[in-house]
Scaffold this motif. Structure first.
Motif, PDB file in Angstrom:
ATOM      1  N   ARG A   1       3.774   9.569  -5.599  1.00 34.07           N
ATOM      2  CA  ARG A   1       4.539  10.613  -4.917  1.00 34.07           C
ATOM      3  C   ARG A   1       6.051  10.325  -5.009  1.00 34.07           C
ATOM      4  O   ARG A   1       6.878  11.204  -4.828  1.00 34.07           O
TER       5      ARG A   1
ATOM      6  N   GLY B   1       2.225   5.105  -2.389  1.00 30.23           N
ATOM      7  CA  GLY B   1       2.764   5.559  -3.668  1.00 30.23           C
ATOM      8  C   GLY B   1       4.032   6.376  -3.506  1.00 30.23           C
ATOM      9  O   GLY B   1       4.471   7.063  -4.425  1.00 30.23           O
TER      10      GLY B   1
ATOM     11  N   ILE C   1       0.852  -1.194   0.000  1.00 26.57           N
ATOM     12  CA  ILE C   1       0.000   0.000   0.000  1.00 26.57           C
ATOM     13  C   ILE C   1       0.889   1.245   0.000  1.00 26.57           C
ATOM     14  O   ILE C   1       1.777   1.356   0.855  1.00 26.57           O
TER      15      ILE C   1
ATOM     16  N   ALA D   1       7.047   2.720  -0.634  1.00 26.12           N
ATOM     17  CA  ALA D   1       6.226   1.709  -1.309  1.00 26.12           C
ATOM     18  C   ALA D   1       6.957   1.147  -2.524  1.00 26.12           C
ATOM     19  O   ALA D   1       6.952  -0.060  -2.758  1.00 26.12           O
TER      20      ALA D   1
ATOM     21  N   GLY E   1       4.281   5.306   5.241  1.00 32.62           N
ATOM     22  CA  GLY E   1       5.090   6.219   6.040  1.00 32.62           C
ATOM     23  C   GLY E   1       5.236   5.767   7.485  1.00 32.62           C
ATOM     24  O   GLY E   1       4.590   4.816   7.919  1.00 32.62           O
TER      25      GLY E   1
ATOM     26  N   ARG F   1      -3.722   5.231  -3.974  1.00 34.44           N
ATOM     27  CA  ARG F   1      -5.050   5.842  -3.805  1.00 34.44           C
ATOM     28  C   ARG F   1      -5.364   6.929  -4.830  1.00 34.44           C
ATOM     29  O   ARG F   1      -6.509   7.320  -4.984  1.00 34.44           O
TER      30      ARG F   1
ATOM     31  N   GLU G   1      10.208   1.092  -3.035  1.00 35.03           N
ATOM     32  CA  GLU G   1      11.378   0.321  -2.582  1.00 35.03           C
ATOM     33  C   GLU G   1      10.945  -1.041  -2.031  1.00 35.03           C
ATOM     34  O   GLU G   1      11.538  -2.072  -2.347  1.00 35.03           O
TER      35      GLU G   1
HETATM   36  P1  NDP Z   1       5.665   9.460   1.909  1.00 37.98           P
HETATM   37  O1  NDP Z   1       4.948  10.338   2.875  1.00 37.98           O
HETATM   38  O2  NDP Z   1       6.624  10.059   0.970  1.00 37.98           O
HETATM   39  O3  NDP Z   1       4.579   8.693   1.006  1.00 37.98           O
HETATM   40  C1  NDP Z   1       3.468   8.105   1.594  1.00 37.98           C
HETATM   41  C2  NDP Z   1       2.639   7.465   0.492  1.00 37.98           C
HETATM   42  O4  NDP Z   1       1.568   6.757   1.110  1.00 37.98           O
HETATM   43  C3  NDP Z   1       2.035   8.451  -0.474  1.00 37.98           C
HETATM   44  O5  NDP Z   1       1.955   7.909  -1.762  1.00 37.98           O
HETATM   45  C4  NDP Z   1       0.616   8.643   0.102  1.00 37.98           C
HETATM   46  O6  NDP Z   1      -0.353   8.960  -0.859  1.00 37.98           O
HETATM   47  C5  NDP Z   1       0.330   7.247   0.603  1.00 37.98           C
HETATM   48  N1  NDP Z   1      -0.660   7.265   1.666  1.00 37.98           N
HETATM   49  C6  NDP Z   1      -0.638   7.992   2.822  1.00 37.98           C
HETATM   50  N2  NDP Z   1      -1.725   7.752   3.562  1.00 37.98           N
HETATM   51  C7  NDP Z   1      -2.461   6.859   2.855  1.00 37.98           C
HETATM   52  C8  NDP Z   1      -3.700   6.241   3.068  1.00 37.98           C
HETATM   53  N3  NDP Z   1      -4.418   6.468   4.182  1.00 37.98           N
HETATM   54  N4  NDP Z   1      -4.160   5.384   2.124  1.00 37.98           N
HETATM   55  C9  NDP Z   1      -3.465   5.137   1.002  1.00 37.98           C
HETATM   56  N5  NDP Z   1      -2.271   5.702   0.731  1.00 37.98           N
HETATM   57  C10 NDP Z   1      -1.784   6.556   1.642  1.00 37.98           C
HETATM   58  O7  NDP Z   1       6.308   8.314   2.825  1.00 37.98           O
HETATM   59  P2  NDP Z   1       7.514   7.304   2.488  1.00 37.98           P
HETATM   60  O8  NDP Z   1       7.627   6.397   3.649  1.00 37.98           O
HETATM   61  O9  NDP Z   1       7.344   6.694   1.165  1.00 37.98           O
HETATM   62  O10 NDP Z   1       8.800   8.220   2.455  1.00 37.98           O
HETATM   63  C11 NDP Z   1       9.181   9.022   3.587  1.00 37.98           C
HETATM   64  C12 NDP Z   1      10.477   9.772   3.251  1.00 37.98           C
HETATM   65  O11 NDP Z   1      11.570   8.870   3.172  1.00 37.98           O
HETATM   66  C13 NDP Z   1      10.397  10.490   1.893  1.00 37.98           C
HETATM   67  O12 NDP Z   1      11.081  11.696   1.994  1.00 37.98           O
HETATM   68  C14 NDP Z   1      11.113   9.533   0.959  1.00 37.98           C
HETATM   69  O13 NDP Z   1      11.686  10.190  -0.171  1.00 37.98           O
HETATM   70  C15 NDP Z   1      12.182   8.947   1.884  1.00 37.98           C
HETATM   71  N6  NDP Z   1      12.564   7.606   1.439  1.00 37.98           N
HETATM   72  C16 NDP Z   1      13.649   7.479   0.633  1.00 37.98           C
HETATM   73  C17 NDP Z   1      14.040   6.240   0.167  1.00 37.98           C
HETATM   74  C18 NDP Z   1      15.245   6.141  -0.687  1.00 37.98           C
HETATM   75  O14 NDP Z   1      15.716   7.149  -1.154  1.00 37.98           O
HETATM   76  N7  NDP Z   1      15.765   4.954  -0.903  1.00 37.98           N
HETATM   77  C19 NDP Z   1      13.324   5.016   0.524  1.00 37.98           C
HETATM   78  C20 NDP Z   1      12.175   5.266   1.358  1.00 37.98           C
HETATM   79  C21 NDP Z   1      11.827   6.518   1.786  1.00 37.98           C
HETATM   80  P3  NDP Z   1      -0.490  10.467  -1.452  1.00 37.98           P
HETATM   81  O15 NDP Z   1       0.640  10.632  -2.402  1.00 37.98           O
HETATM   82  O16 NDP Z   1      -1.848  10.423  -2.097  1.00 37.98           O
HETATM   83  O17 NDP Z   1      -0.442  11.389  -0.260  1.00 37.98           O
END
Ligand code: NDP
Length: 308
Positions: free
Chosen positions: A180, A152, A150, A156, A238, A175, A158
């Motif tokens: 993102r 974007g 779940i 997700a 997240g 969703r 990774e």
């Molecule tokens: P993000 O906040 O970046 O993304 C969360 C994702 O979950 C978004 O797509 C969001 O959708 C979706 N989401 C949130 N709430 C819901 C919900 N209730 N139902 C469905 N979908 C939902 O979190 P991440 O953990 O992905 O990343 C956190 C940080 O860590 C970022 O800065 C990221 O760049 C970094 N990171 C870097 C990595 C790397 O460089 N290797 C690896 C992992 C993380 P929507 O877009 O619609 O809000």
């Protein structure tokens, strides 16, 4: 006058216990305030197979019990209580629980983070039985199985890409109709033939009694519902660091993680150190948390020595 401690540690995950082991062995008589339910996120997992030195794997709660025992063996004072308030504006620092007040020359914060969950039926009940928030930890158990992820964002993408090492098929539920995640991570996931993305799709419920057997989903544009027959469910929407009580006391980043000096556990307040998931949005592993717990204890020890 309250006793002034040398080292006070808040939190009892791998970071907190490792900080306690190191500072106790440096004769700093640390006090560790463990929280109401000690042990951190590993208390919610079953088999941990990536902790070095445990070739046959170890149960999360057993590992935490071992770390606690090791910290106590060298004289850590252990308190099962919640910190409600801190004051880092003057030395010695003040840390309060509901009915106690502590003074300490250094504070090591290891309060961790929690995965954000959707809160849908089945998510809590099936945790450790096919529901997970860590592909690195649990992906191995899904060889030749079908899973959903779940989210974007980068996490997700990774997690989904990592899961294709084991799973036969990975379905990402997004969703909205766009991601993102950074372009490079999007491309990596989209180019992977084991990954399918279902756009505009929300998970409604996880099905299964003893283990995950399926996920009911709904297209939020068409209203169409369907059941995906899968064996695993990975939430990757997240994490939330446990930093509520430090707001206004320490510099936090825009996601609430404690800011720290590069390659160091030093925060913006001299004498306050942060270790583990509360300062690490990237790796989030037990072993990296333990590593920064060790760093925090060594940095606290050096700080105390420099003051004498
Ligand atoms: P993000 O906040 O970046 O993304 C969360 C994702 O979950 C978004 O797509 C969001 O959708 C979706 N989401 C949130 N709430 C819901 C919900 N209730 N139902 C469905 N979908 C939902 O979190 P991440 O953990 O992905 O990343 C956190 C940080 O860590 C970022 O800065 C990221 O760049 C970094 N990171 C870097 C990595 C790397 O460089 N290797 C690896 C992992 C993380 P929507 O877009 O619609 O809000």
């Amino acid at each position: 006058m309250t006793d002034v401690h040398k080292v006070l540690i808040i939190g009892s995950g791998p970071a907190g216990y490792t900080a306690a082991i190191y500072s106790a062995r440096a004769d700093l008589a640390p006090t560790l305030i463990a929280g109401r339910e000690p042990g951190g996120q590993l208390m919610l997992t079953s088999d941990v197979e990536n902790w070095p030195g445990e070739p046959d794997g170890v149960l999360g709660p057993d590992l935490m019990e071992k770390l606690k025992k090791q910290a106590l063996r060298f004289g850590t004072e252990f308190l099962q209580d919640m910190v409600t308030e801190v004051d880092f504006s003057s030395q010695p620092f003040t840390v309060k629980t509901a009915d106690k007040e502590f003074k300490s020359e250094t504070v090591i914060i290891s309060t961790g983070a929690v995965a954000i969950w959707l809160g849908i039926p089945g998510e809590e009940r099936l945790q450790g039985k096919g529901v997970s928030a860590c592909a690195t930890c649990d992906g191995f158990f899904f060889r030749d199985k079908k899973v959903v992820v779940i989210g974007g964002g980068d996490s997700a993408m990774e997690e989904a890409t990592f899961l294709t090492k084991f799973a036969s098929e990975v379905i990402i539920l997004v969703r909205r109709d766009e991601l993102r995640a950074s372009k490079i991570m999007q491309k990596r996931a989209m180019d992977n033939e084991k990954i399918t993305i279902l756009w505009n799709t929300n998970a409604l419920e996880i099905l299964g009694e003893e283990k995950v057997e399926g996920v009911r989903v709904k297209n939020n544009k068409t209203g169409e519902e369907q059941t995906l027959e899968v064996d695993g469910y990975f939430a990757a929407i997240g994490h939330k660091p446990n930093t509520e009580i430090f707001k206004g006391q320490l510099e936090l980043d825009d996601k609430g993680y404690i800011k720290h000096a590069p390659d160091s556990t030093k925060t913006n307040i001299e004498g306050v150190f942060a270790s583990g998931d509360v300062m690490d949005p990237l790796y989030r592993q037990a072993v990296t948390a333990a590593g920064t717990g060790c760093m925090a204890a060594l940095e606290a020890e050096r700080y105390l020595a420099s003051k004498e």
